[in-house]
Design a protein around this motif. Sequence first.
Motif, PDB file in Angstrom:
ATOM      1  N   GLY A 283     -59.059  -5.146  17.721  1.00  0.00           N
ATOM      2  CA  GLY A 283     -60.165  -5.566  16.869  1.00  0.00           C
ATOM      3  C   GLY A 283     -60.589  -6.994  17.116  1.00  0.00           C
ATOM      4  N   ARG A 284     -59.611  -7.889  17.240  1.00  0.00           N
ATOM      5  CA  ARG A 284     -59.925  -9.304  17.447  1.00  0.00           C
ATOM      6  C   ARG A 284     -60.610  -9.523  18.787  1.00  0.00           C
ATOM      7  N   GLN A 285     -60.088  -8.912  19.831  1.00  0.00           N
ATOM      8  CA  GLN A 285     -60.686  -9.113  21.149  1.00  0.00           C
ATOM      9  C   GLN A 285     -62.076  -8.493  21.251  1.00  0.00           C
ATOM     10  N   MET A 286     -62.292  -7.371  20.598  1.00  0.00           N
ATOM     11  CA  MET A 286     -63.619  -6.762  20.617  1.00  0.00           C
ATOM     12  C   MET A 286     -64.641  -7.664  19.940  1.00  0.00           C
ATOM     13  N   LEU A 287     -64.249  -8.299  18.857  1.00  0.00           N
ATOM     14  CA  LEU A 287     -65.170  -9.208  18.182  1.00  0.00           C
ATOM     15  C   LEU A 287     -65.400 -10.473  18.990  1.00  0.00           C
ATOM     16  N   CYS A 288     -64.354 -10.960  19.634  1.00  0.00           N
ATOM     17  CA  CYS A 288     -64.452 -12.271  20.277  1.00  0.00           C
ATOM     18  C   CYS A 288     -65.167 -12.222  21.614  1.00  0.00           C
ATOM     19  N   TYR A 289     -64.953 -11.180  22.410  1.00  0.00           N
ATOM     20  CA  TYR A 289     -65.672 -11.128  23.672  1.00  0.00           C
ATOM     21  C   TYR A 289     -65.988  -9.727  24.155  1.00  0.00           C
ATOM     22  N   GLY A 290     -66.093  -8.789  23.229  1.00  0.00           N
ATOM     23  CA  GLY A 290     -66.706  -7.519  23.532  1.00  0.00           C
ATOM     24  C   GLY A 290     -65.889  -6.503  24.296  1.00  0.00           C
ATOM     25  N   ARG A 291     -64.633  -6.807  24.613  1.00  0.00           N
ATOM     26  CA  ARG A 291     -63.782  -5.844  25.306  1.00  0.00           C
ATOM     27  C   ARG A 291     -62.323  -6.178  25.041  1.00  0.00           C
ATOM     28  N   ARG A 292     -61.457  -5.227  25.358  1.00  0.00           N
ATOM     29  CA  ARG A 292     -60.015  -5.440  25.258  1.00  0.00           C
ATOM     30  C   ARG A 292     -59.470  -5.727  26.649  1.00  0.00           C
ATOM     31  N   ILE A 293     -58.796  -6.847  26.810  1.00  0.00           N
ATOM     32  CA  ILE A 293     -58.224  -7.194  28.100  1.00  0.00           C
ATOM     33  C   ILE A 293     -56.916  -6.429  28.294  1.00  0.00           C
ATOM     34  N   PRO A 294     -56.796  -5.602  29.342  1.00  0.00           N
ATOM     35  CA  PRO A 294     -55.556  -4.846  29.572  1.00  0.00           C
ATOM     36  C   PRO A 294     -54.370  -5.783  29.809  1.00  0.00           C
ATOM     37  N   TRP A 295     -53.212  -5.323  29.390  1.00  0.00           N
ATOM     38  CA  TRP A 295     -52.008  -6.141  29.541  1.00  0.00           C
ATOM     39  C   TRP A 295     -51.730  -6.529  30.996  1.00  0.00           C
ATOM     40  N   PRO A 296     -51.835  -5.621  31.997  1.00  0.00           N
ATOM     41  CA  PRO A 296     -51.598  -6.051  33.386  1.00  0.00           C
ATOM     42  C   PRO A 296     -52.566  -7.149  33.832  1.00  0.00           C
ATOM     43  N   GLU A 297     -53.824  -7.055  33.408  1.00  0.00           N
ATOM     44  CA  GLU A 297     -54.790  -8.100  33.760  1.00  0.00           C
ATOM     45  C   GLU A 297     -54.413  -9.424  33.109  1.00  0.00           C
ATOM     46  N   MET A 298     -53.986  -9.351  31.874  1.00  0.00           N
ATOM     47  CA  MET A 298     -53.553 -10.545  31.167  1.00  0.00           C
ATOM     48  C   MET A 298     -52.356 -11.191  31.873  1.00  0.00           C
ATOM     49  N   THR A 299     -51.416 -10.348  32.291  1.00  0.00           N
ATOM     50  CA  THR A 299     -50.236 -10.847  32.993  1.00  0.00           C
ATOM     51  C   THR A 299     -50.612 -11.538  34.298  1.00  0.00           C
ATOM     52  N   MET A 300     -51.504 -10.920  35.071  1.00  0.00           N
ATOM     53  CA  MET A 300     -51.912 -11.502  36.348  1.00  0.00           C
ATOM     54  C   MET A 300     -52.590 -12.856  36.157  1.00  0.00           C
ATOM     55  N   ARG A 301     -53.406 -12.961  35.129  1.00  0.00           N
ATOM     56  CA  ARG A 301     -54.118 -14.214  34.894  1.00  0.00           C
ATOM     57  C   ARG A 301     -53.172 -15.345  34.505  1.00  0.00           C
ATOM     58  N   ILE A 302     -52.177 -15.000  33.707  1.00  0.00           N
ATOM     59  CA  ILE A 302     -51.196 -16.023  33.342  1.00  0.00           C
ATOM     60  C   ILE A 302     -50.348 -16.404  34.549  1.00  0.00           C
ATOM     61  N   GLN A 303     -49.906 -15.402  35.323  1.00  0.00           N
ATOM     62  CA  GLN A 303     -49.078 -15.692  36.491  1.00  0.00           C
ATOM     63  C   GLN A 303     -49.819 -16.502  37.545  1.00  0.00           C
ATOM     64  N   ALA A 304     -51.151 -16.449  37.538  1.00  0.00           N
ATOM     65  CA  ALA A 304     -51.926 -17.183  38.534  1.00  0.00           C
ATOM     66  C   ALA A 304     -51.992 -18.683  38.256  1.00  0.00           C
ATOM     67  N   ILE A 305     -51.547 -19.117  37.095  1.00  0.00           N
ATOM     68  CA  ILE A 305     -51.636 -20.528  36.726  1.00  0.00           C
ATOM     69  C   ILE A 305     -50.591 -21.343  37.496  1.00  0.00           C
ATOM     70  N   SER A 306     -51.015 -22.472  38.030  1.00  0.00           N
ATOM     71  CA  SER A 306     -50.117 -23.387  38.750  1.00  0.00           C
ATOM     72  C   SER A 306     -49.921 -24.664  37.937  1.00  0.00           C
ATOM     73  N   ALA A 307     -48.980 -25.483  38.374  1.00  0.00           N
ATOM     74  CA  ALA A 307     -48.757 -26.766  37.718  1.00  0.00           C
ATOM     75  C   ALA A 307     -50.009 -27.632  37.777  1.00  0.00           C
ATOM     76  N   GLN A 308     -50.728 -27.562  38.884  1.00  0.00           N
ATOM     77  CA  GLN A 308     -51.955 -28.352  39.002  1.00  0.00           C
ATOM     78  C   GLN A 308     -53.011 -27.882  38.002  1.00  0.00           C
TER      79      GLN A 308
END
Length: 471
Positions: free
Chosen positions: A401-426
Amino acid sequence: MYSRVARNVFCTAKQVQRIASRGEATRAAVQVNTPETRVTTLPNGFRIATEDSDLPTCTVGLWIDAGSRFETASNNGTAHFLEHMAFKGTSNRTQLQLELEVENMGAHLNAYTSREQTVYYAKAFSKDLPRAVDILADIIQNSTLGEAEIERERGVILREMEEIEQNQQEVVFDYLHATAYQGTPLGLTILGPSENIKSINRNDLVSYIKNRYKPSSMVLAAAGGVDHDKLVALAKQYFGGPSQSEAGADGLMPCRFTGSEIRHRQDSMPFVHVALAVEGVGWENPDTIPLMVANQIIGAWDRSSTNGANFPNPLMRRMANEGLCVSYQSFNTLYTDTGLWGIYYVTDNDNVFDCTIRIQDELMRVCRQVSDFEVERAKNTLLTNMAIMLDGTTPICEDIGRQMLCYGRRIPWPEMTMRIQAISAQDVKDAMLKYVYDQDPAVAAIGPTEALPMYTNIRAKMYQAYSGIFS
């Protein structure tokens, strides 16, 4: 009750390129091993979103773009007052009938209001989903809003306000919003001032419903044992009517952040409660993820924790070894177009000066010298915490519900994981330098605040070079 903290995941173009470079196999993996979130939009703009996990129970609820941010100083508290009135009887069910029906089918009915959303939800057996939707539709569309019930509920809300005033953390965060977003709707409290609660009437409640409770501002979310097509049919039955004119709806007014402070000195209190924050980012900003990771690097600690003197976190070691505070916790509060990123800590008058300096030293260190090891550990902890938060049909339904209101879709857990794992120290350092380094903070404090550094000193510490005290 109402909640403060929400989280989001979006990635920068640089992070997208990094993910894309991993190849088609990795991208394909995003589509598997996770239940699908199905979404349907009715002609009137009403949305239905579900995740079917084939369980015997389910949670279904209405997420509505309505909260204290859509209020003014004169009607502040109306959204929360309306939430209370939803369970006091409808044109089809008295309050007693409503309570008995919910209890007899073994369900739980609840609601909460935040600054940007109002939520009504039910947890029930999957077989009772149609009855749960019928009840939710009834309390939203047919509440009687009787005068006697309104008068009775005033006292309930005023007592709730008294209880919240005894919770120093709640008070500090209300102060923080009041100073950070002064003169804007985000500076208002969720419950509203007592004078408003004493004067809100039925016309105020009816007007708020007409203005905010519109089909295009609502999402019917469900998780657990739910059949999407059957829920869509129920939504058409109960919420599929023609859309009302939306011309009268208040738009989302920009809320200006102001670096400033509020100090409420009470020397009779044993501890000082302080919140220090900079302006963060909104839900859809690509810098949300590195700020989430930075938030996790700073972490949380209290004296009862078994982690401390030997923990890799340098701020935690400092607090444990020197006893500078009772507790601290970083926070990342997100709204549609802005946010508050900072740290809340509790200490005493003898240590509040040194504690504040050490915390700011840590912020400056993360801006410039955060290590790859710290970032990897923070990402792993963040993912674990997020997975734990999604354990159960109710948190999953809330996430949908929160994600649908905030940006119109639900972000799948694997996609969420990949985006977090892509973060570097820089990435973390870049975000910290952009949003924290040399920025005007908002500071709120209550208690014996005499020794808390002056605002000018706190502001100066936001750009002073890292001193190396943790090395």
